[in-house]
Design a protein around this motif. Structure first.
Motif, mmCIF file in Angstrom:
data_model
loop_
_atom_site.group_PDB
_atom_site.id
_atom_site.type_symbol
_atom_site.label_atom_id
_atom_site.label_comp_id
_atom_site.label_asym_id
_atom_site.label_seq_id
_atom_site.Cartn_x
_atom_site.Cartn_y
_atom_site.Cartn_z
ATOM 1 N N ARG A 1 2.821 4.734 -11.863
ATOM 2 C CA ARG A 1 3.713 5.678 -12.528
ATOM 3 C C ARG A 1 3.867 6.958 -11.692
ATOM 4 O O ARG A 1 4.956 7.524 -11.590
ATOM 5 N N GLU A 2 2.766 7.422 -11.087
ATOM 6 C CA GLU A 2 2.815 8.628 -10.264
ATOM 7 C C GLU A 2 3.708 8.408 -9.043
ATOM 8 O O GLU A 2 4.465 9.297 -8.654
ATOM 9 N N PHE A 3 3.599 7.230 -8.460
ATOM 10 C CA PHE A 3 4.445 6.903 -7.306
ATOM 11 C C PHE A 3 5.915 6.939 -7.723
ATOM 12 O O PHE A 3 6.750 7.472 -7.013
ATOM 13 N N ARG A 4 6.202 6.350 -8.886
ATOM 14 C CA ARG A 4 7.586 6.352 -9.354
ATOM 15 C C ARG A 4 8.072 7.778 -9.569
ATOM 16 O O ARG A 4 9.195 8.128 -9.239
ATOM 17 N N LYS A 5 7.193 8.596 -10.134
ATOM 18 C CA LYS A 5 7.565 9.976 -10.429
ATOM 19 C C LYS A 5 7.885 10.724 -9.138
ATOM 20 O O LYS A 5 8.768 11.575 -9.097
ATOM 21 N N GLN A 6 7.165 10.381 -8.056
ATOM 22 C CA GLN A 6 7.398 11.052 -6.774
ATOM 23 C C GLN A 6 8.567 10.421 -6.010
ATOM 24 O O GLN A 6 8.821 10.783 -4.872
ATOM 25 N N ALA B 1 0.849 -1.200 0.000
ATOM 26 C CA ALA B 1 0.000 0.000 0.000
ATOM 27 C C ALA B 1 0.881 1.245 0.000
ATOM 28 O O ALA B 1 0.646 2.195 -0.745
ATOM 29 N N LEU B 2 1.944 1.230 0.804
ATOM 30 C CA LEU B 2 2.854 2.366 0.885
ATOM 31 C C LEU B 2 3.477 2.686 -0.463
ATOM 32 O O LEU B 2 3.697 3.844 -0.801
ATOM 33 N N SER B 3 3.789 1.641 -1.244
ATOM 34 C CA SER B 3 4.523 1.858 -2.488
ATOM 35 C C SER B 3 3.603 1.898 -3.703
ATOM 36 O O SER B 3 4.069 1.887 -4.830
ATOM 37 N N GLY B 4 2.291 1.924 -3.469
ATOM 38 C CA GLY B 4 1.374 2.083 -4.592
ATOM 39 C C GLY B 4 1.123 0.827 -5.395
ATOM 40 O O GLY B 4 0.601 0.891 -6.497
ATOM 41 N N GLN B 5 1.503 -0.343 -4.858
ATOM 42 C CA GLN B 5 1.307 -1.592 -5.599
ATOM 43 C C GLN B 5 -0.131 -2.077 -5.508
ATOM 44 O O GLN B 5 -0.620 -2.723 -6.421
#
Lengths: 484, 348
Positions: free
Chosen positions: A316-321, A291-295
């Motif tokens: 993708r947004e999580f990666r961008k951040q 959940a923390l990492s957007g998976q």
């Protein structure tokens, strides 16, 4: 009828899953096998039940060695195993399931099913379709079937995972009664309170070896300290370089489902902070990290990274951040088995449409040197050892990260590799990267975390500075004793 | 490399052995029969031209299939994609005005688009509807096949007669120019070479090719590494369908000069066999497709000279692929055992 396991060893490749195991049971024994994930409990049970074949040693029932690697031979010798998921055919009726593999006709099966269930207080209707049964009732059906086949040793591998409290009590009552009649019960679990409640003796396993045997009940903290390796005294460590602003915040988060899910999580991780998550296996660590990492999606609550709301946004947004995740299943969730080290690097970091492979190889050689990976640019990652696979994953991380989430970051690694990897990780804190990781190694948690969270049943039950904890206290917390 | 070459030489030897046995059972001298197939495929200029003509659509569809197979997609719908391309190309051939320099590029482009549309539909079914591309492809293939039949005996029927033997031949300006008085077209041959080289380059040297392999091997990890997995799948379907559709357009403009219901004639399924045998390598697709084309063309000689049915050629192709798939399975098992040992070590 007694069981004797004599010097049994089982290897998978270079891994020794069971190392020279010795175990003895008397008739009527209620015996537990405890151990963390990967300790070798399930392997041992499968060897006894014949679904795996040992490389060395003997399994002896009542003076007779069981021919290894044959479930049928094990059953003939009186060994029955209740799997985690009941092995029944759902479209069949109960009596059809009951007579599977036997020579009984339907009438005979109906009679035996009635008698056997009445005897131990189960209510199983012979003509009901098995699909309509709850998981607990399916388990009862399978147990009754094994008992009717005349087994003298019943193996239960995590039998309570799908059960309600009442079903569990029913199961335990039946097991106690059967034990008074001479049945031997081997009970595998990592739920300490259940083990204490049901069993009279326990064998504790760690890394494929038997590390202790004792009688029950025992204080749970004692059991935990047997299950986990003793932690070295916590080293003094540099204070964290944090300005106090939050790298990530969770508020009121529910995610995942059932036993593996999390509920009502509030958590703020400061920039540069390292948080270690401790808990018995399957207490919700996986869902929390994902959940923390957007998976995985949140069912409830909000999530913000560096002050920006990312609740249920795309990966993708999580990666961008600047959020990255290193999964526990390196080859399953992190790496691509057929691709080489150079190809991974190009995939993760390359930007050009046309790939200059000579250049990519040169660059990956530089990464291989930096991260001391034992391999070549063209080595396929599935040919690497676990430690080197983890180093490849580390080499793929973007240079600037706000949050790094890791599951079992050093599992299966030798001490030198683990220390090396942690040094590389801690370097990132200076740039303000927050780190959240889960581990079953208490030593690792106490050594590298600033703060320790203890999870139990999908909730955070304790949050303490690592410097305030020692291994024993942490063990007590993990056992859920202080659960408020 | 030796292992890669062995991966089709071993099954080839096995298949030839089985074929020889079959020929003996059928009462034919095996060496003579194989010689006849060779002669039928390469005996004179006309036969060589016929073999190359058969090579073009087969190789084209196979080149497209390699793209989808690399992405882990079992694009069995390629037969339907060929038909969709053929229908689109036929629509242009029937209606577009102008000379060959305009209408031929136009109809081939229509073929590409028709096939790509059919591939894209399979992609939507797969990504949005979670329908496995094998079932989606088979379903869409039926739709394309039935639609072609409907057009031939319905709206596009010959004046006065509705017959499954096809539409009225299209005007000659829509026919591909041929070399000499053979049926071989330099347009088709050139396009095939471009397609094979292009796909090979794309898979080996571009980011898209790398992403295809990543998604095909482990979509979860690929996502974690920042690969837009669904977009990559769509592009794979568009490429595979587009090249299959081009094969359909070439069949219309270069061979049939009209639309017939059996326009694809099983070439899509044959292309699947070619790619299976080539183990997904473009460099091997070209010779294997040529070899298959030669067997198809050459086996007509068996009928003429030995009074054996020419479908024996298809039997040889089938046996060959079964042997190849078996061999591949055997090799994969060895790799799997190694990998299992490695991952057991890695996860505990």
């Amino acid at each position: 009828m007694s069981l004797l396991i004599r010097n049994v060893t089982k290897r998978f490749g270079s891994l020794v899953a069971n190392d020279n195991i010795v175990l003895e049971l008397e008739p009527g024994a209620l015996h537990a096998v405890l151990g963390e994930n990967g300790a070798g409990k399930s392997t041992l049970m499968k060897l006894i039940a014949g679904t795996l074949q040992q490389d060395a040693g003997e399994i002896i029932m009542n003076g007779q060695a069981i021919p290894p690697g044959s479930p049928a031979a094990a059953l003939t010798a009186g060994v029955g195993m209740l799997a985690q998921e009941p092995l029944v055919c759902l479209p069949f009726s109960n009596r059809e399931n009951f007579r599977l593999g036997s020579a009984w006709d339907l009438e005979e099966a109906t009679q035996k099913l009635r008698q056997q269930s009445q005897k131990i207080g189960f209510r199983l209707h012979p003509a009901a379709i098995t699909r309509s049964l709850s998981v607990g009732e399916r388990q009862q059906l399978e147990m009754v079937r094994l008992l009717a086949r005349g087994i003298r040793l019943l193996i239960l591998d995590e039998p309570t995972s799908g059960l309600t409290g009442q079903q569990r009590d029913q199961l335990f009552a039946a097991l106690r009664q059967l034990a008074t009649e001479g049945l031997m019960v081997l009970f595998v679990s990592h739920k300490l309170e259940e083990v204490n409640e049901l069993c009279r003796t326990v064998t504790v396993m760690r890394r494929g070896k038997v590390v202790g045997e004792t009688t029950l009940p025992k204080p749970e903290a004692d059991l935990v300290s047997l299950m986990f390796e003793q932690a070295a005294p916590t080293q003094a460590r540099a204070p964290i370089a944090t300005d106090g602003s939050a790298a990530v915040e969770l508020s009121g988060v529910d995610a995942g489902y059932g036993r593996q899910g999390i509920a009502g999580i509030d958590l703020a991780v400061a920039r540069g902070e390292v948080i270690g998550i401790a808990g018995l296996e399957g207490s919700g660590q996986g869902a929390l990290l994902r959940a923390l990492s957007g998976q995985i999606a949140l069912r409830k609550g909000r999530l913000a990274v560096s002050g920006r709301d990312l609740t249920n946004r795309r990966l993708r947004e999580f990666r961008k951040q600047g959020v990255a995740f290193l999964p526990g299943g390196r080859l399953e969730e992190g790496l691509i088995p057929d691709l080489s080290i150079a190809e991974h690097l190009e995939l993760a970091n390359g930007t050009r449409f046309l790939i200059d492979w000579d250049h990519a190889r040169t660059r990956s050689q530089a990464s291989i040197d930096t991260f001391r990976i034992k391999g070549y640019p063209d080595t396929s990652v599935d040919a690497l050892s676990g430690g080197n696979q983890q180093r490849v994953l580390l080499s793929l991380l973007p240079p600037k990260l706000a949050l790094l989430v890791m599951e079992q970051p050093t599992r299966g690694l030798d001490v030198e590799s683990a220390a090396y990897i942690w040094n590389r990780l801690l370097e990132r804190r200076r740039d303000g990267t927050a780190i959240v990781f889960a581990s079953s190694d208490l030593d690792e948690i106490l050594t590298y975390s600033d703060r320790v969270l203890v999870v139990f049943d999908g909730r955070v039950i304790a949050s303490r500075p690592a410097s305030d904890l020692d291994a024993e206290q942490l063990g007590t917390l993990i056992g859920g004793v202080l659960a408020a | 490399m030796t292992r890669r070459i062995a991966s089709f030489l071993v099954p080839l030897a096995v298949a030839l052995g089985i074929t020889a046995l079959l020929l003996i059972v059928a009462g034919a001298p095996p060496l003579e029969a194989l010689g006849l197939i060779g002669e039928g495929a390469f005996g004179d200029t006309t036969r060589i031209a016929d073999t190359l003509t058969a090579w073009i659509p087969l190789g084209m569809a196979a080149a497209g299939l390699v793209v989808t197979f690399r992405a882990g997609l079992w694009n069995i719908g390629v037969e339907g994609q060929i038909i969709a391309g053929a229908i689109a190309a036929s629509a242009v051939s029937r209606s577009a005005p102008g000379g060959p320099a305009i209408v031929i590029p136009l109809l081939l482009l229509a073929g590409v688009l028709g096939g790509a549309l059919w591939g894209w539909l399979a992609g939507i079914l797969r990504v949005k509807g979670r329908v496995n591309e094998i079932f989606g492809g088979i379903g869409l293939g039926f739709v394309a096949q039935s639609f072609a039949t409907y057009l031939v005996i319905g709206p596009w029927k010959r004046a006065g007669v509705a017959s499954t033997s096809g539409t009225e031949p299209f005007r000659e300006e829509t026919w591909l120019p041929t070399i000499g008085d053979t049926r071989l077209s330099w347009v088709g041959l050139t396009l095939l070479v471009i397609a094979l080289v292009g796909v090979g380059f794309m898979l080996g040297r571009t980011r898209f090719g790398l992403r295809l392999r990543a998604v095909g091997s482990n979509p979860a990890s690929a996502r974690l590494l920042g690969v837009p997995a669904n977009a990559t799948l769509y592009w794979a379907f568009l490429w595979g369908g587009g090249l299959a559709g081009l094969a359909g357009g070439l069949l219309v403009a270069g061979l049939q000069h009209k639309l017939v219901p059996a326009i694809a004639g099983g070439r899509g399924f044959l292309a699947v066999l070619v790619v299976l045998l080539a183990r997904n390598r473009v460099a091997f697709v070209a010779p294997i497709a040529l070899f298959f084309a030669a067997i198809s063309v050459g086996s007509s000689q068996l009928q003429l000279r030995l009074d054996l049915d020419s479908s024996l050629g298809a039997v040889i192709q089938g046996v060959l692929v079964l042997a190849a798939v078996l061999y591949a399975g055997w090799q994969a098992r060895r790799v799997l055992v190694k990998r299992l040992a490695a991952s057991a070590e890695a996860t505990v």
